[in-house]
Scaffold this active site. Structure first.
Site, PDB file in Angstrom:
ATOM      1  N   ASN A 150       0.787  -1.255   0.002  1.00 21.17           N
ATOM      2  CA  ASN A 150       0.075   0.077   0.008  1.00 21.17           C
ATOM      3  C   ASN A 150       0.846   1.261   0.104  1.00 21.17           C
ATOM      4  OD1 ASN A 150       0.564  -0.781   2.672  1.00 21.17           O
ATOM      5  ND2 ASN A 150      -0.629   0.712   3.314  1.00 21.17           N
ATOM      6  N   GLU A 248       3.663  -5.532  12.338  1.00 16.64           N
ATOM      7  CA  GLU A 248       2.540  -4.391  11.969  1.00 16.64           C
ATOM      8  C   GLU A 248       1.575  -4.856  11.147  1.00 16.64           C
ATOM      9  OE1 GLU A 248       2.924  -1.721  13.533  1.00 16.64           O
ATOM     10  OE2 GLU A 248       4.774  -1.738  14.347  1.00 16.64           O
ATOM     11  N   CYS A 282      -3.123   1.845   6.088  1.00 21.24           N
ATOM     12  CA  CYS A 282      -3.668   0.787   7.459  1.00 21.24           C
ATOM     13  C   CYS A 282      -4.254   1.591   8.361  1.00 21.24           C
ATOM     14  CB  CYS A 282      -2.416   0.026   7.753  1.00 21.24           C
ATOM     15  SG  CYS A 282      -1.028   1.277   8.099  1.00 21.24           S
ATOM     16  N   GLU A 461       7.227   0.279  15.814  1.00 16.81           N
ATOM     17  CA  GLU A 461       8.235   0.929  14.860  1.00 16.81           C
ATOM     18  C   GLU A 461       8.518   2.460  15.380  1.00 16.81           C
ATOM     19  OE1 GLU A 461       6.541  -0.465  11.160  1.00 16.81           O
ATOM     20  OE2 GLU A 461       8.612  -1.586  11.012  1.00 16.81           O
TER      21      GLU A 461
HETATM   22  P1  NAD Z   1       0.261  -9.384   3.001  1.00 17.12           P
HETATM   23  O1  NAD Z   1       0.140 -10.124   4.158  1.00 17.12           O
HETATM   24  O2  NAD Z   1      -0.340 -10.308   1.715  1.00 17.12           O
HETATM   25  O3  NAD Z   1       1.698  -9.206   2.309  1.00 17.12           O
HETATM   26  C1  NAD Z   1       2.618  -8.590   2.927  1.00 17.12           C
HETATM   27  C2  NAD Z   1       4.068  -9.142   2.621  1.00 17.12           C
HETATM   28  O4  NAD Z   1       4.301 -10.290   3.391  1.00 17.12           O
HETATM   29  C3  NAD Z   1       4.239  -9.398   1.129  1.00 17.12           C
HETATM   30  O5  NAD Z   1       5.567  -8.711   0.991  1.00 17.12           O
HETATM   31  C4  NAD Z   1       4.078 -10.720   0.817  1.00 17.12           C
HETATM   32  O6  NAD Z   1       4.747 -11.038  -0.080  1.00 17.12           O
HETATM   33  C5  NAD Z   1       4.431 -11.096   2.213  1.00 17.12           C
HETATM   34  N1  NAD Z   1       4.082 -12.520   2.503  1.00 17.12           N
HETATM   35  C6  NAD Z   1       2.892 -13.037   2.300  1.00 17.12           C
HETATM   36  N2  NAD Z   1       2.996 -14.240   2.780  1.00 17.12           N
HETATM   37  C7  NAD Z   1       3.902 -14.775   3.231  1.00 17.12           C
HETATM   38  C8  NAD Z   1       4.628 -15.830   4.301  1.00 17.12           C
HETATM   39  N3  NAD Z   1       3.980 -16.655   4.368  1.00 17.12           N
HETATM   40  N4  NAD Z   1       5.852 -15.642   4.675  1.00 17.12           N
HETATM   41  C9  NAD Z   1       6.570 -14.486   4.459  1.00 17.12           C
HETATM   42  N5  NAD Z   1       6.082 -13.477   3.839  1.00 17.12           N
HETATM   43  C10 NAD Z   1       4.661 -13.529   3.462  1.00 17.12           C
HETATM   44  O7  NAD Z   1      -0.497  -7.980   2.838  1.00 17.12           O
HETATM   45  P2  NAD Z   1      -0.617  -6.962   1.795  1.00 17.12           P
HETATM   46  O8  NAD Z   1      -1.970  -7.548   1.144  1.00 17.12           O
HETATM   47  O9  NAD Z   1       0.641  -6.650   1.141  1.00 17.12           O
HETATM   48  O10 NAD Z   1      -0.958  -5.713   2.627  1.00 17.12           O
HETATM   49  C11 NAD Z   1      -2.005  -5.347   3.063  1.00 17.12           C
HETATM   50  C12 NAD Z   1      -2.047  -5.327   4.627  1.00 17.12           C
HETATM   51  O11 NAD Z   1      -1.187  -4.844   5.413  1.00 17.12           O
HETATM   52  C13 NAD Z   1      -3.329  -5.077   5.285  1.00 17.12           C
HETATM   53  O12 NAD Z   1      -3.891  -5.548   5.957  1.00 17.12           O
HETATM   54  C14 NAD Z   1      -2.955  -3.692   5.915  1.00 17.12           C
HETATM   55  O13 NAD Z   1      -3.637  -3.324   7.128  1.00 17.12           O
HETATM   56  C15 NAD Z   1      -1.568  -3.992   6.465  1.00 17.12           C
HETATM   57  N6  NAD Z   1      -0.839  -3.057   6.621  1.00 17.12           N
HETATM   58  C16 NAD Z   1      -0.560  -2.719   7.978  1.00 17.12           C
HETATM   59  C17 NAD Z   1       0.270  -1.503   8.386  1.00 17.12           C
HETATM   60  C18 NAD Z   1       0.630  -1.220   9.896  1.00 17.12           C
HETATM   61  O14 NAD Z   1       1.622  -0.329   9.941  1.00 17.12           O
HETATM   62  N7  NAD Z   1       0.113  -1.965  10.656  1.00 17.12           N
HETATM   63  C19 NAD Z   1       0.795  -0.631   7.371  1.00 17.12           C
HETATM   64  C20 NAD Z   1       0.480  -1.032   6.150  1.00 17.12           C
HETATM   65  C21 NAD Z   1      -0.295  -2.111   5.625  1.00 17.12           C
END
Ligand code: NAD
Length: 480
Positions: A150, A248, A282, A461
């Protein structure tokens, strides 16, 4: 067609097995570049390079480490326009947002920690006349940094910068949905003179490349930002190996508007906190609770402004709402709008795709959507949608607003609008979330702790919190 490369041991290299994944441009719905489909072998090489680089990087003088990271920050600044265009094209976000928020923030992440490392200190305790305790904080080794789509470069660098500043070496994986600016960053790292192996960027899918980073025995800490389900999987893999973990995760943030608020400010900022980056931040407030006295006035004005919002080409100047990030995400968001209607909600505006013309006709555009009439316990109000969709609900008392706000499994951020200073403090104290904004939204200070409670994450963080996460304390007690 751009072919993205991994960045391993200071070089841009093809994936070991030679496979690539399609990278889509969300505004056009077309493949425009290829991403290395990396796996265990690539991660193994990256970790070896990072391990080899660790002793000398962790011993680099603070001045030198700071100077290299500052050089990287300056290079991001010099390439701001190119990076902003790449981010907008890769993610679908308005160019203006990438130019004014994403890329400047990536630049600032490096300069903030490059200067911060010169001020980072640890404690000493005089215990008695003859005893003193002092604590050292040393870099740990190889850090694994995994980030979402995002805010691609913004969140990628938010992890890498403190990890490197603290003296660790890094194996990082950006989201496979938005890999482009991480690739451009690797070119800038070479230009900045970052020693080989200090930062390694491996592209690919979460289940293969990401999982290989989490599982690797020589990766001693994992800093992850992404979805809660992925976070749970990562925690399950990393915990038995006793890795340090920073997670996060998702959110379902409340935006509470009391009837004594500054109406114009609350309205203007709520439009932003609902729909900035197509609602894919997020920290966006997706559940808007409005006190009964101003409910109808707020709802009507809000809906009128949302209906007038223009969804447009992300790369065109003046566009405020672009495309959502991918076809599966586009379908997921529209699926939630359908669910909301099945759950008894009324769509006040939006609720459908925006059909664009010309080469944008296959793009993933959604009209900003406002829904009312839903119960706070329904799935639409409990599950993270992460798109341009908000729900409105009236409340009568402060207690009721707090019960609604705290009534999900998430606890990342909350926004409160009131001019009553006592109420502001009282509500902030009772909100179960890691971040609270009163009469503002997304005002960031990089020194403050950033993160959530409950299913929104573990750890914080930002500022010294990040520097502490990326170092191991050792206490030495001397009797003299
Ligand atoms: P996602 O969990 O699908 O992917 C995030 C990252 O994790 C990607 O690089 C992905 O390739 C990797 N990943 C996926 N499966 C994995 C595994 N089994 N092992 C290791 N890595 C793996 O999330 P997304 O769809 O890319 O992002 C959206 C989500 O992120 C939303 O839920 C949003 O709320 C959250 N988010 C949270 C924050 C925060 O600061 N809390 C900030 C931004 C986004």
């Amino acid at each position: 067609m751009i072919e993205i490369r991994n960045y391993i041991n200071g070089e841009l290299v093809a994936p070991a097995k030679g496979g690539y994944i399609d990278n889509y441009e969300p505004a056009k719905g077309k493949v425009y570049s290829l991403i290395p489909d990396s796996g265990e072998e690539d991660v193994k090489r990256a970790v070896e390079a990072a391990k080899e680089a660790f002793p000398s990087w962790s011993e680099t003088s603070l001045d030198e480490r700071s100077a290299i990271l500052l050089r990287l920050s300056e290079l991001i600044d010099q390439n701001l326009e190119r990076l902003a265009e790449a981010e907008s094209r890769d993610n679908g976000k308005p160019l203006k947002l990438a130019r004014t928020v994403d890329i400047p923030r990536a630049r600032d992440n490096f300069s903030f920690f490059a200067t911060g490392l010169r001020h980072f200190a640890s404690e000493s305790h005089r215990t008695s006349d003859h005893v003193i305790n002092y604590t050292t904080r040393k870099a740990i080794g190889v850090a694994g940094c995994i980030s979402p789509w995002n805010l691609p470069l913004y969140l990628f660098s938010w992890k890498i910068a403190p990890a490197l500043a603290a003296g660790n070496t890094v194996v990082a994986k950006p989201s496979e949905v938005t890999p482009m600016t991480a690739y451009l960053l690797s070119e800038l790292c070479i230009e900045a003179g970052l020693p080989a192996g200090v930062l390694n960027i491996v592209h690919g899918l979460g289940g293969s490349a990401g999982n290989a980073i989490v599982e690797h025995p020589d990766v001693k800490m994992i800093s992850f930002t992404g979805g809660t389900t992925t976070g749970e999987h990562i925690a399950r893999t990393a915990a038995p190996k006793f890795k340090k973990l920073s997670l996060e995760l998702g959110g379902k943030n409340p935006n509470i508007i009391f009837d004594d608020c500054n109406f114009e400010e609350a309205l203007k900022t709520s439009l932003r906190s609902s729909f900035a980056n197509q609602g894919q931040i997020c920290l966006c407030g997706s559940r808007i609770y409005i006190q009964r006295g101003i409910y109808e006035k707020f709802r009507d004005t809000f809906v009128e402004k949302v209906a007038a919002m223009k969804v447009g080409d992300p790369l065109a100047e003046g566009t405020k709402m672009g495309a959502v990030v991918s076809k599966p995400h586009f379908e997921k968001i529209l699926g939630y709008v359908k669910l909301a209607q099945e759950e008894g909600g009324t769509v006040l505006t939006g609720g459908h795709a925006e059909q664009m013309e010309g080469d944008l006709s296959e793009g993933y555009f959604i009209r900003p959507t406002v829904i009312e009439g839903l119960d706070e316990k329904c799935r639409t109000n409990q599950e993270e949608i992460f798109g341009p969709v908000v729900t409105l609900q009236p409340f009568d008392t402060e207690e009721e607003a707090l019960a609604y706000a705290n009534g999900t499994e998430y606890g990342l951020a909350a926004t409160v609008w009131t001019q009553d200073v006592s109420r502001a403090h009282r509500v902030a104290d009772k909100l179960k979330s890691g971040i609270v904004w009163i009469n503002c939204w997304l005002v960031r200070d990089l020194r403050t702790p950033f993160g959530g409670v409950k299913n929104s994450g573990v750890g914080r963080e930002g500022g010294w919190e990040a520097m502490r996460f990326f170092t191991e304390p050792k206490n030495v007690c001397i009797k003299y």
